[in-house]
Design a protein around this motif. Sequence first.
Motif, PDB file in Angstrom:
ATOM      1  N   THR A 164      25.606  65.478  30.213  1.00 38.76           N
ATOM      2  CA  THR A 164      25.274  65.835  28.829  1.00 38.76           C
ATOM      3  C   THR A 164      25.575  64.680  27.882  1.00 38.76           C
ATOM      4  O   THR A 164      26.732  64.262  27.765  1.00 38.76           O
ATOM      5  N   GLY A 165      24.507  64.173  27.249  1.00 44.71           N
ATOM      6  CA  GLY A 165      24.680  63.123  26.237  1.00 44.71           C
ATOM      7  C   GLY A 165      25.063  61.783  26.844  1.00 44.71           C
ATOM      8  O   GLY A 165      25.367  61.690  28.030  1.00 44.71           O
ATOM      9  N   PRO A 166      25.057  60.740  26.015  1.00 47.64           N
ATOM     10  CA  PRO A 166      25.394  59.403  26.507  1.00 47.64           C
ATOM     11  C   PRO A 166      26.794  59.347  27.114  1.00 47.64           C
ATOM     12  O   PRO A 166      27.013  58.696  28.143  1.00 47.64           O
ATOM     13  N   GLY A 167      27.725  60.069  26.527  1.00 48.15           N
ATOM     14  CA  GLY A 167      29.097  60.077  27.052  1.00 48.15           C
ATOM     15  C   GLY A 167      29.192  60.738  28.413  1.00 48.15           C
ATOM     16  O   GLY A 167      30.125  60.477  29.176  1.00 48.15           O
ATOM     17  N   GLY A 168      28.221  61.586  28.724  1.00 50.58           N
ATOM     18  CA  GLY A 168      28.204  62.261  30.031  1.00 50.58           C
ATOM     19  C   GLY A 168      27.274  61.590  31.012  1.00 50.58           C
ATOM     20  O   GLY A 168      27.048  62.104  32.107  1.00 50.58           O
ATOM     21  N   GLY A 169      26.699  60.453  30.600  1.00 44.84           N
ATOM     22  CA  GLY A 169      25.824  59.710  31.507  1.00 44.84           C
ATOM     23  C   GLY A 169      24.411  60.249  31.593  1.00 44.84           C
ATOM     24  O   GLY A 169      23.681  59.931  32.532  1.00 44.84           O
ATOM     25  N   GLN A 170      24.007  61.060  30.611  1.00 42.87           N
ATOM     26  CA  GLN A 170      22.641  61.606  30.648  1.00 42.87           C
ATOM     27  C   GLN A 170      21.630  60.524  30.286  1.00 42.87           C
ATOM     28  O   GLN A 170      21.741  59.890  29.233  1.00 42.87           O
ATOM     29  N   GLU A 171      20.661  60.318  31.185  1.00 39.32           N
ATOM     30  CA  GLU A 171      19.658  59.268  30.960  1.00 39.32           C
ATOM     31  C   GLU A 171      18.320  59.818  30.493  1.00 39.32           C
ATOM     32  O   GLU A 171      17.567  59.120  29.815  1.00 39.32           O
ATOM     33  N   HIS A 195      11.084  72.363  26.444  1.00 42.41           N
ATOM     34  CA  HIS A 195      11.878  71.170  26.154  1.00 42.41           C
ATOM     35  C   HIS A 195      13.200  71.553  25.484  1.00 42.41           C
ATOM     36  O   HIS A 195      13.220  72.045  24.361  1.00 42.41           O
ATOM     37  N   ILE A 196      14.283  71.309  26.199  1.00 45.55           N
ATOM     38  CA  ILE A 196      15.633  71.443  25.643  1.00 45.55           C
ATOM     39  C   ILE A 196      16.313  70.113  25.971  1.00 45.55           C
ATOM     40  O   ILE A 196      16.259  69.668  27.126  1.00 45.55           O
ATOM     41  N   VAL A 197      16.909  69.463  25.004  1.00 52.28           N
ATOM     42  CA  VAL A 197      17.441  68.114  25.241  1.00 52.28           C
ATOM     43  C   VAL A 197      18.635  68.141  26.195  1.00 52.28           C
ATOM     44  O   VAL A 197      18.686  67.386  27.169  1.00 52.28           O
ATOM     45  N   SER A 198      19.598  68.990  25.917  1.00 52.84           N
ATOM     46  CA  SER A 198      20.808  68.990  26.742  1.00 52.84           C
ATOM     47  C   SER A 198      21.568  70.300  26.539  1.00 52.84           C
ATOM     48  O   SER A 198      21.172  71.134  25.713  1.00 52.84           O
ATOM     49  N   LEU A 199      22.677  70.444  27.235  1.00 50.76           N
ATOM     50  CA  LEU A 199      23.535  71.628  27.048  1.00 50.76           C
ATOM     51  C   LEU A 199      23.967  71.750  25.586  1.00 50.76           C
ATOM     52  O   LEU A 199      24.177  72.851  25.089  1.00 50.76           O
ATOM     53  N   ASP A 200      24.066  70.611  24.911  1.00 51.41           N
ATOM     54  CA  ASP A 200      24.470  70.593  23.506  1.00 51.41           C
ATOM     55  C   ASP A 200      23.475  71.289  22.589  1.00 51.41           C
ATOM     56  O   ASP A 200      23.805  71.587  21.442  1.00 51.41           O
ATOM     57  N   ASP A 201      22.266  71.484  23.073  1.00 54.44           N
ATOM     58  CA  ASP A 201      21.202  72.050  22.236  1.00 54.44           C
ATOM     59  C   ASP A 201      20.925  73.514  22.549  1.00 54.44           C
ATOM     60  O   ASP A 201      19.964  74.075  22.021  1.00 54.44           O
ATOM     61  N   LEU A 202      21.725  74.096  23.419  1.00 55.52           N
ATOM     62  CA  LEU A 202      21.484  75.494  23.770  1.00 55.52           C
ATOM     63  C   LEU A 202      21.911  76.420  22.643  1.00 55.52           C
ATOM     64  O   LEU A 202      22.890  76.164  21.939  1.00 55.52           O
ATOM     65  N   THR A 203      21.157  77.508  22.498  1.00 56.24           N
ATOM     66  CA  THR A 203      21.526  78.568  21.566  1.00 56.24           C
ATOM     67  C   THR A 203      21.506  79.881  22.346  1.00 56.24           C
ATOM     68  O   THR A 203      21.103  79.909  23.518  1.00 56.24           O
ATOM     69  N   SER A 204      21.878  80.947  21.676  1.00 58.97           N
ATOM     70  CA  SER A 204      21.896  82.242  22.358  1.00 58.97           C
ATOM     71  C   SER A 204      20.491  82.657  22.810  1.00 58.97           C
ATOM     72  O   SER A 204      20.346  83.440  23.743  1.00 58.97           O
ATOM     73  N   GLU A 205      19.471  82.070  22.221  1.00 55.15           N
ATOM     74  CA  GLU A 205      18.088  82.362  22.654  1.00 55.15           C
ATOM     75  C   GLU A 205      17.830  81.923  24.096  1.00 55.15           C
ATOM     76  O   GLU A 205      16.905  82.413  24.747  1.00 55.15           O
ATOM     77  N   HIS A 206      18.626  80.969  24.568  1.00 63.15           N
ATOM     78  CA  HIS A 206      18.406  80.425  25.910  1.00 63.15           C
ATOM     79  C   HIS A 206      19.228  81.126  27.000  1.00 63.15           C
ATOM     80  O   HIS A 206      19.182  80.721  28.155  1.00 63.15           O
ATOM     81  N   GLN A 207      19.965  82.141  26.590  1.00 66.65           N
ATOM     82  CA  GLN A 207      20.906  82.781  27.507  1.00 66.65           C
ATOM     83  C   GLN A 207      20.256  83.268  28.810  1.00 66.65           C
ATOM     84  O   GLN A 207      20.753  82.989  29.905  1.00 66.65           O
ATOM     85  N   VAL A 208      19.131  83.939  28.669  1.00 72.13           N
ATOM     86  CA  VAL A 208      18.470  84.509  29.855  1.00 72.13           C
ATOM     87  C   VAL A 208      17.905  83.394  30.730  1.00 72.13           C
ATOM     88  O   VAL A 208      18.034  83.425  31.967  1.00 72.13           O
ATOM     89  N   LEU A 209      17.322  82.381  30.103  1.00 73.95           N
ATOM     90  CA  LEU A 209      16.748  81.248  30.847  1.00 73.95           C
ATOM     91  C   LEU A 209      17.825  80.516  31.648  1.00 73.95           C
ATOM     92  O   LEU A 209      17.630  80.192  32.828  1.00 73.95           O
ATOM     93  N   ILE A 210      18.953  80.242  31.027  1.00 70.45           N
ATOM     94  CA  ILE A 210      20.015  79.498  31.718  1.00 70.45           C
ATOM     95  C   ILE A 210      20.597  80.321  32.865  1.00 70.45           C
ATOM     96  O   ILE A 210      20.848  79.795  33.954  1.00 70.45           O
ATOM     97  N   ALA A 211      20.772  81.594  32.623  1.00 67.55           N
ATOM     98  CA  ALA A 211      21.249  82.463  33.706  1.00 67.55           C
ATOM     99  C   ALA A 211      20.231  82.476  34.846  1.00 67.55           C
ATOM    100  O   ALA A 211      20.601  82.411  36.025  1.00 67.55           O
ATOM    101  N   TYR A 212      18.981  82.518  34.516  1.00 67.71           N
ATOM    102  CA  TYR A 212      17.923  82.511  35.524  1.00 67.71           C
ATOM    103  C   TYR A 212      17.996  81.239  36.371  1.00 67.71           C
ATOM    104  O   TYR A 212      17.921  81.284  37.606  1.00 67.71           O
TER     105      TYR A 212
END
Length: 112
Positions: A87-94, A46-63
């Motif tokens: 991403t987020g309400p301003g980006g239309g994320q539902e 569970h990751i909410v959005s791009l806004d919640d990514l950290t360097s720990e997610h680098q390999v997963l996102i690249a994958y």
Amino acid sequence: MSNCLFCKIVAGEIPSSKVYEDDQIFVFNDISPKAAVHLLVIPKIHIVSLDDLTSEHQVLIAYMMLKLPELARAQGLDDGFRTIINTGPGGGQEVGHLHLHILGGKGMPGFN
Ligand code: AMP
Ligand code: ZN
């Protein structure tokens, strides 16, 4: 996350039209397709959005990114496809679980 729609889909608690799954990602058809092909690609964790990514997610996102052409080709999208991440309400994320849209084929909407 216990109350997340897409976590429930990953867990099989809510049905979905799955097209691919491995240890890191889950891919299924959008319930309200905006084009002939409309997939959602999500991380199993569970990751909410791009806004919640950290360097720990680098390999997963690249994958996830590296998988997209293969997923699109498997749907017959040989001459290209569109990817969207809201991403987020301003980006239309539902839905508050990071997801990447793959769109292609007939009826693909424009950029507006
Ligand atoms: P977004 O606006 O980027 O948050 O996109 C959420 C997407 O999830 C929309 O395109 C919805 O049609 C789709 N969606 C919502 N519920 C489901 C579901 N149960 N199964 C598949 N797709 C869904
Ligand atoms: Zn979730």
